[in-house]
Motif scaffolding. Structure first.
Motif, short mmCIF file in Angstrom:
data_model
loop_
_atom_site.label_atom_id
_atom_site.label_comp_id
_atom_site.label_asym_id
_atom_site.label_seq_id
_atom_site.Cartn_x
_atom_site.Cartn_y
_atom_site.Cartn_z
N PRO A 774 15.37 -9.12 1.17
CA PRO A 774 13.91 -9.16 1.02
C PRO A 774 13.21 -7.95 1.63
O PRO A 774 12.26 -7.44 1.06
CB PRO A 774 13.51 -10.43 1.77
N GLU A 775 13.74 -7.49 2.76
CA GLU A 775 13.10 -6.34 3.38
C GLU A 775 13.22 -5.10 2.50
O GLU A 775 12.27 -4.33 2.35
CB GLU A 775 13.73 -6.05 4.75
N GLU A 776 14.40 -4.94 1.93
CA GLU A 776 14.59 -3.80 1.04
C GLU A 776 13.66 -3.90 -0.15
O GLU A 776 13.08 -2.91 -0.60
CB GLU A 776 16.03 -3.74 0.55
N ALA A 777 13.55 -5.12 -0.64
CA ALA A 777 12.67 -5.30 -1.78
C ALA A 777 11.25 -4.92 -1.41
O ALA A 777 10.53 -4.30 -2.19
CB ALA A 777 12.73 -6.75 -2.24
N ARG A 778 10.86 -5.26 -0.20
CA ARG A 778 9.51 -4.91 0.23
C ARG A 778 9.37 -3.40 0.30
O ARG A 778 8.36 -2.83 -0.13
CB ARG A 778 9.21 -5.53 1.59
N GLY A 779 10.42 -2.76 0.83
CA GLY A 779 10.39 -1.30 0.87
C GLY A 779 10.23 -0.72 -0.52
O GLY A 779 9.45 0.21 -0.74
N THR A 780 10.96 -1.30 -1.45
CA THR A 780 10.86 -0.84 -2.82
C THR A 780 9.43 -0.96 -3.33
O THR A 780 8.90 -0.06 -3.98
CB THR A 780 11.77 -1.67 -3.72
N LEU A 781 8.86 -2.10 -3.01
CA LEU A 781 7.48 -2.31 -3.45
C LEU A 781 6.56 -1.25 -2.87
O LEU A 781 5.74 -0.67 -3.58
CB LEU A 781 7.00 -3.69 -3.00
N TYR A 782 6.71 -0.99 -1.58
CA TYR A 782 5.89 0.03 -0.95
C TYR A 782 6.03 1.35 -1.69
O TYR A 782 5.06 2.03 -2.01
CB TYR A 782 6.30 0.23 0.51
N ALA A 783 7.28 1.70 -1.95
CA ALA A 783 7.53 2.99 -2.59
C ALA A 783 6.89 3.03 -3.97
O ALA A 783 6.28 4.02 -4.37
CB ALA A 783 9.02 3.24 -2.69
N ASN A 784 7.03 1.93 -4.68
CA ASN A 784 6.49 1.90 -6.03
C ASN A 784 4.97 2.00 -6.01
O ASN A 784 4.37 2.69 -6.83
CB ASN A 784 6.92 0.62 -6.74
N ILE A 785 4.38 1.27 -5.08
CA ILE A 785 2.93 1.31 -5.01
C ILE A 785 2.47 2.71 -4.63
O ILE A 785 1.50 3.24 -5.17
CB ILE A 785 2.43 0.26 -4.01
N ALA A 786 3.23 3.32 -3.72
CA ALA A 786 2.90 4.68 -3.34
C ALA A 786 2.95 5.60 -4.54
O ALA A 786 2.04 6.41 -4.76
CB ALA A 786 3.87 5.17 -2.26
N ALA A 787 4.00 5.44 -5.32
CA ALA A 787 4.13 6.30 -6.50
C ALA A 787 2.96 6.08 -7.45
O ALA A 787 2.41 7.04 -8.02
CB ALA A 787 5.44 5.99 -7.21
N LEU A 788 2.58 4.84 -7.54
CA LEU A 788 1.48 4.52 -8.45
C LEU A 788 0.18 5.18 -7.99
O LEU A 788 -0.54 5.81 -8.78
CB LEU A 788 1.31 3.00 -8.50
N PHE A 789 -0.08 5.07 -6.69
CA PHE A 789 -1.30 5.69 -6.17
C PHE A 789 -1.25 7.20 -6.31
O PHE A 789 -2.25 7.85 -6.63
CB PHE A 789 -1.52 5.30 -4.70
N ALA A 790 -0.06 7.73 -6.06
CA ALA A 790 0.08 9.17 -6.20
C ALA A 790 -0.27 9.59 -7.61
O ALA A 790 -0.92 10.61 -7.84
CB ALA A 790 1.49 9.59 -5.85
#
Lengths: 855, 352
Positions: A774-790
């Motif tokens: 789950p933690e990794e999944a959360r990290g993935t989410l963070y990264a994805n959201i970051a990419a989206l904002f970028a």
């Protein structure tokens, strides 16, 4: 076919109902002799006699039938096709006869009735008419039924369960007029077929019928009852409800001794033939279970003896009882009613006391296997087997392999699987190949197991080969196609195959090692080589044999997934209700990978490999608890069926989730976001979707939308995980994983050892199957959201998220690259360079790279 | 990114304009290069081409672009796995009707199946109208197909069509006739495996999908031998020893026994075993029983006592190897240690 000696002691005279007394005695004695020869395996002599018989009674279907069977045995049981043809001829012939005699009988009947009306001897008239109608029944039902039964037996041995079923089903539907022992054979065979097809409701049906008709307590009655009946029918010839007796009526009771035999002979002959087939059937089918179930074989010897004794006209009550009991256990195992199965197997052991109990032991071992007590299962297995016999030892090894597989010792299990294959290979080397041998041969099923084991060991190409081989049997099972797709995905993960067309946008550097010793060099791979040809490293390895078999590729994965979905969605096609053996209880290792990366937008590649063991688990124990109360056995059986159906439904749902998420992933990799989006959306629409898969569905959908230039819609998919501004919730919890994984909760007393072992292999083992964390999944989410904002230009927020991502996933290339991109956009080139240096993502491409001049 | 894409677009346009009879192949080649840039390149290519020929005006006759060039590009794209995305995206904002689609295809001289593929790709579009158009278009074609069967070579296409038929309501009835058509085609070849689950049993039988009866007669030549051989060669001694645990090296005789199960002890195998042992020098959680059950399962002598072992016994291993393979070249073994996944966790492991 050692069972040949098991022919009945009954004399086989071969007289038809239409014989007159004088001829009868001749033919009767001929047939009797022939049967004796048959029993002593002198098939040539037997055939001589039968041919003589045939001259006396040309075209008699029974004689033809017996000739066909005798010839088949004489030729070493090596030509089932021929036997099938002649049996079909016999069937047709006897049906014609039946029709003809039916018309005749009707005519006679009418005539008789008139006569009777005219005269006053109504008793005699009655007798005639009933006899006639009786003979009609006899010709129609009994005679063809034996031939049909034998046809079904052959299909069964050829693993053509659908065909066997299509023959058996009509017989079973109309079983009442068929004589008792044939009826028993029909039921048993049908039960075998149903169990082999994992058709719970049908087997329940037959099982209940058997319990009623021959069941415990009923056995002796049924047995002696039939004797009594036969005698009585001889005495009272009018008694036309028992078909076998009706022909006696025709002969009008003149020669009692002869007539006693007369009705029984064709039956006994066929019965003997049948049972000798049938005992192989039994053996066979018990193998069946084990083969598919990754479970253990059920004792060969037990059933051998069983059926041999069964053949002896007087079916020993105890043996039949044991047999039924074992069937019941198998049924309960099939429906995974483990509590009840445990009770019943205990009962079976009691019955089997003092006899050969290896079959019961096998089943018990399978039970423990199903309950997750693997060590106990091994012990039972070791105790039960007689390993001398090849077929048995093949299953024995296979089952051991399965157990070790369950213990997480994949390499060890491969040793056993290869031993099992070896055993059955040596079986097959007997020439000429016998039908029985063939039916014992479970190579294809074992091959499937090998495939699973390879998949678990991380050898996708070998695994795909195995799956492809076993597809001959399993091509209608969605799971097979899922597995094949997983092979492709794994090969893709390992860099053995390349994605669609463009490896150039990979976020990694591919490095080949060339040369040996001190001449060794690293070669960087720039993806696109000269003249536009995409580098095709490793494709050579992926060729799967010559004959047009598809290579592993992501397109192939897509096709497999589509097939599997299709099979799941069209249940009438899929659950080959009676088509193919199924192996639902196979454990699954899903390797569902998450998102990929794409030029400017970096996404995380979360390698989510979840290990799923479908079925069992808490659910089982709950179900059991309920069923315990269900008192009578009938109720138990019915409960088990409905429970089993629920479970299959749940399993299908799980498979569907895996399929859709894999499909979305594959479509993304193939740069086909339109379809990826469709797949992800249908995944999200699934009822009762696991939160893990919902997470994957959202991530895939968001990526697809990004690729379609719709970042706003993509953001919506992430918004559900965003709480309180800049934080991301855990997309799913550890419990969800546990639930998905459905740990085998061992239901009480004994050890949990089994399930432990699977979990604790050393973390650095690359072949280990990881649970999505789950933690990794959360990290993935963070990264994805970051990419989206970028992408949307909100660099500050992107920066915040990417930092979160990096803190959770410091080693993630995609997150790092996103961070670098953001740094660059923010003008922090120094930090970007520093990050770039850390991120040396190099993949060593294994083998297969040939240095050519262009490098 | 925007910059780049407009650059590419103008390059494509330039290429299209420079097209003459003599440089056809060269231009085509160069255009197809853009496909290598992934779906974005493909979309750009197709879109520019379509724009160039005034596709959106809806008049086929006035196409400036040479139809054979566009047809070549389309065919190439059709073979790509992402055709539906490329096609739909290229047409984004444009709605074309069925009739025009037909004319368009005819002008390009596409084959029936290429047309169907086009239609099916449209059926995936987001725009509802396009979707229906695409569906109707393919449906019409498939119906026509029944009258004059054509041959399909790609199993993927067949699969797509069958899926389409199943999926769309009211079309399932066509499945049978389509199957019929398939059964008429090239009976020489075996049905590809991938189609097996889609076809009916009777069809499978006629199309030479191997059935059990055939297997019965055909299995004399032993096709499983290669699998077995492969399995044996793939068996990794080192991994098995890891799985079995420290029990393997409890004493010499047992170690020999275990090692002899698995064919010749090559230097590579030995180095793998050594590195595995180094890696798992300690901390291999193991219940001792697993080794002894393995022994009895495989038919060896069962060990009675196994005191709690917490590590490999290297001396035993070395002794056994010396007995089994006295000619081992240890330098070679050390060289072989250099392989993927070699890892020494700590000093204790190294010194061993």
């Amino acid at each position: 076919m050692d069972s040949r000696d098991s022919t009945q002691s009954m004399a086989a005279t071969n007289s038809g109902g239409d014989d007159d007394g004088g001829l009868l005695s001749v033919t009767a004695s001929l047939a009797k002799e022939a049967s004796l020869y048959f029993q002593s395996r002198k098939f040539d002599e037997c055939l001589d006699l039968l041919n003589q018989l045939l001259e006396k009674k040309p075209d008699d279907p029974k004689v033809l039938h017996n000739i066909a069977i005798a010839e088949y045995f004489r030729d070493g049981c090596a030509d089932p096709k021929k036997l099938l043809e002649s049996l079909n001829n016999v069937k047709r012939r006897s049906e014609e006869l039946a029709r003809a005699s039916g018309e005749q009988a009707e005519a006679a009947n009418n005539l008789g009735n008139k006569v009777i009306l005219g005269a006053k001897g109504s008793g005699a008239g009655h007798q005639i008419s009933s006899a006639n109608s009786g003979s009609l029944v006899y010709m129609d039902e009994f005679d063809a039924s034996v031939a049909k039964l034998n046809i079904a037996v052959i299909w069964f041995h050829l693993h053509e369960y659908a065909k066997a079923l299509s023959v058996l089903e009509p017989l079973y539907q109309n079983i009442a007029p068929i004589d008792e022992s044939t009826a028993l054979q029909i039921c048993l065979l049908l039960l075998d077929v149903a169990l082999a097809c994992h058709d719970a409701s049908r087997s329940a049906d037959v099982l209940m019928y058997l319990e009623k008709a021959f069941g415990v307590g009923g056995v002796s009655q049924g047995d002696s009852g039939s004797m009594v009946q036969q005698q009585s029918t001889n005495l009272f010839t009018k008694y036309s409800s028992v078909p076998s007796s009706s022909s006696v009526a025709d002969v009008s009771n003149s020669d009692l001794a002869a007539t006693v035999n007369a009705p029984e002979n064709p039956l006994s002959r066929t019965l003997s033939e049948e049972t000798l087939e049938d005992d192989t059937v039994l053996v066979l089918s018990s193998f069946e279970i084990s083969g598919q179930n990754l479970a253990r074989p059920v004792g060969l010897s037990a059933s051998n003896e069983l059926s041999r004794t069964l053949v002896d006209r007087s079916i020993p009550t105890v043996d039949l009882k044991l047999k039924l009991q074992l069937y019941k256990v198998r049924f309960l195992l099939l429906t995974r009613n483990l509590k009840q199965a445990k009770r019943e197997v205990k009962h079976a052991m009691n019955i089997a006391r003092g006899r050969d109990s290896s079959m019961a032991l096998f089943l018990k071992s399978q039970l423990e296997y199903a309950r997750g007590n693997h060590r106990k299962a091994i012990k039972l297995l070791l105790a039960s087997s007689n390993r001398a016999e090849m077929g048995i030892s093949s299953m024995f090894n296979n089952n051991l392999g399965c157990i070790y597989y369950q213990l997480g010792k994949y390499h060890t299990s491969s040793v056993f699987f290869s031993k099992a294959l070896n055993n059955s290979a040596s079986l097959r080397k007997d020439k000429p190949l016998k039908l029985f041998t063939f039916s014992q041969d479970k190579s294809l099923l074992i091959t499937y197991n090998c495939g699973l084991q390879y998949l678990a060991c991380g050898k996708p190409i070998l695994a795909a080969r195995c799956f492809q081989k076993s597809s001959l049997v399993f091509y209608k099972r969605p799971l097979l196609w899922l597995r094949l797709a997983e092979c492709c995905l794994m090969a893709f993960e390992k860099g053995l195959i390349i994605a669609g067309r463009s490896p150039s946008d990979r976020s990694e550097v591919r490095v080949h090692v060339i040369g040996k010793g001190k001449w060794r060099h690293l070669v960087m791979d720039d993806g696109i080589l000269k003249n536009g040809h995409v580098d095709s490293v490793g494709t050579d390895d992926c060729f799967l044999g010559s004959d047009g078999q598809p290579n592993l590729s992501l397109s192939f994965a897509r096709q497999c997934l589509i097939n599997a979905l299709h099979l799941l969605n069209c249940p009438e096609l899929n659950y080959p209700k009676f088509g193919l053996p199924s192996n639902l209880s196979l454990e699954e290792d899903e390797s569902s990978e998450a998102t990929s990366s794409k030029n400017s937008i970096q996404r995380n590649l979360t390698g989510l490999d979840s290990k799923i063991s479908v079925g069992l688990g808490q659910v089982t124990s709950n179900g059991d608890a309920k069923e315990q109360k269900g008192g009578t056995s009938l109720e138990t059986i019915q409960n088990s069926v409905s429970y089993c159906e629920d479970m299959c439904e749940r399993e299908n749902q799980m498979i569907k989730q895996a399929l859709l998420s894999n499909l979305a992933y594959v479509e993304l990799q193939l740069e086909n976001p339109v379809k990826a989006l469709a797949a992800a959306r249908s995944l999200l629409e699934l009822p009762d979707c696991s939160r893990i898969y919902i997470f994957l569905g959202h991530v895939y959908a968001a990526e697809a939308l990004c690729l379609l230039n719709k970042p706003n819609e993509a953001a919506e998919h992430f918004s559900i995980y965003l709480s309180a501004g800049n934080n991301v919730d855990l997309p799913f919890s550890q419990e969800d994983c546990e639930q998905w994984r459905v740990e085998k909760t061992v239901d009480s007393e004994e050890l949990n050892g089994g399930s432990m072992a699977a979990k604790n292999s050393s973390p650095e083992d690359p072949q280990d199957i990881l649970l999505p964390n789950p933690e990794e999944a959360r990290g993935t989410l963070y990264a994805n959201i970051a990419a989206l904002f970028a992408m949307q230009g909100e660099l500050d927020r992107a920066h915040h998220f990417v930092m979160q991502a990096l803190s959770l996933l410091p080693r993630s290339t995609e997150a790092t690259l996103t961070a670098i991109y953001i740094d660059l956009m923010l003008g922090k080139s120094q930090e970007a360079v520093a990050k770039l240096k850390q991120c040396s993502h190099v993949r060593f491409v294994p083998g297969g790279f040939h240095l050519n001049t262009s490098c | 990114m925007i910059l780049l894409s407009s650059l590419i677009a103008s390059q494509i346009l330039f290429l299209l304009q420079s097209l003459t009879d003599s440089n056809f192949d060269a231009v085509l080649n160069e255009l197809l290069q853009f496909v290598e840039y992934g779906s974005e390149g493909s979309i750009l290519l197709l879109r520019t081409c379509l724009d160039h020929m005034n596709f959106d005006k809806g008049e086929v006759h006035k196409m400036q672009l040479r139809p054979d060039l566009l047809a070549a590009i389309l065919r190439y794209l059709l073979d790509q796995p992402n055709f539906s995305t490329v096609f739909c995206e290229s047409l984004r904002g444009i709605v074309i009707n069925e009739k025009f689609l037909g004319d368009f295809c005819d002008a390009l001289h596409l084959s029936v199946f290429e047309k169907i593929a086009l239609g099916l790709a449209l059926a995936d579009a987001e725009n509802l109208e396009m979707r229906t158009n695409g569906q109707n278009f393919s449906m019409g074609l498939i119906e026509k197909l029944r009258e004059n069967p054509a041959s399909v070579d790609s199993s993927e296409q067949i699969q797509n069509i069958i899926m389409f038929l199943y999926r769309s309501e009211g079309l399932a009835k066509h499945v049978d006739s389509f199957m019929q058509m398939l059964s008429l085609m090239d009976p020489k070849e075996r049905t590809p495996l991938i189609l097996a689950p889609l076809l009916s049993d009777s069809l499978l039988e006629t199309t030479r999908f191997p059935r059990n009866l055939d297997i019965f007669y055909g299995c004399s030549e032993n096709e499983f031998d290669d699998i077995v051989a492969e399995m044996e060669s793939e068996t990794s001694m080192a991994d098995i020893m890891r799985e079995l645990g420290y029990g393997c090296t409890v004493n010499c005789s047992h170690c020999i026994e275990v090692l002899t199960f698995f064919s010749p002890l090559t230097e590579v195998t030995l180095s793998r075993i050594l590195s595995t042992m180094a890696r798992t020098y300690t901390g291999l959680e193991e219940n001792q029983s697993s080794y002894s059950t393995f022994c009895s399962a495989i038919g060896g002598t069962a060990t009675s006592d196994l005191s709690c072992l917490s590590s490999w016994n290297v001396d035993v291993l070395v002794d056994s190897i010396k007995q089994l393979a006295p000619g081992t070249n240890w330098i070679r073994v050390m060289e072989c240690l250099d392989h993927e996944g070699f890892y020494i966790p700590n000093e204790g492991a190294f010194s061993f």
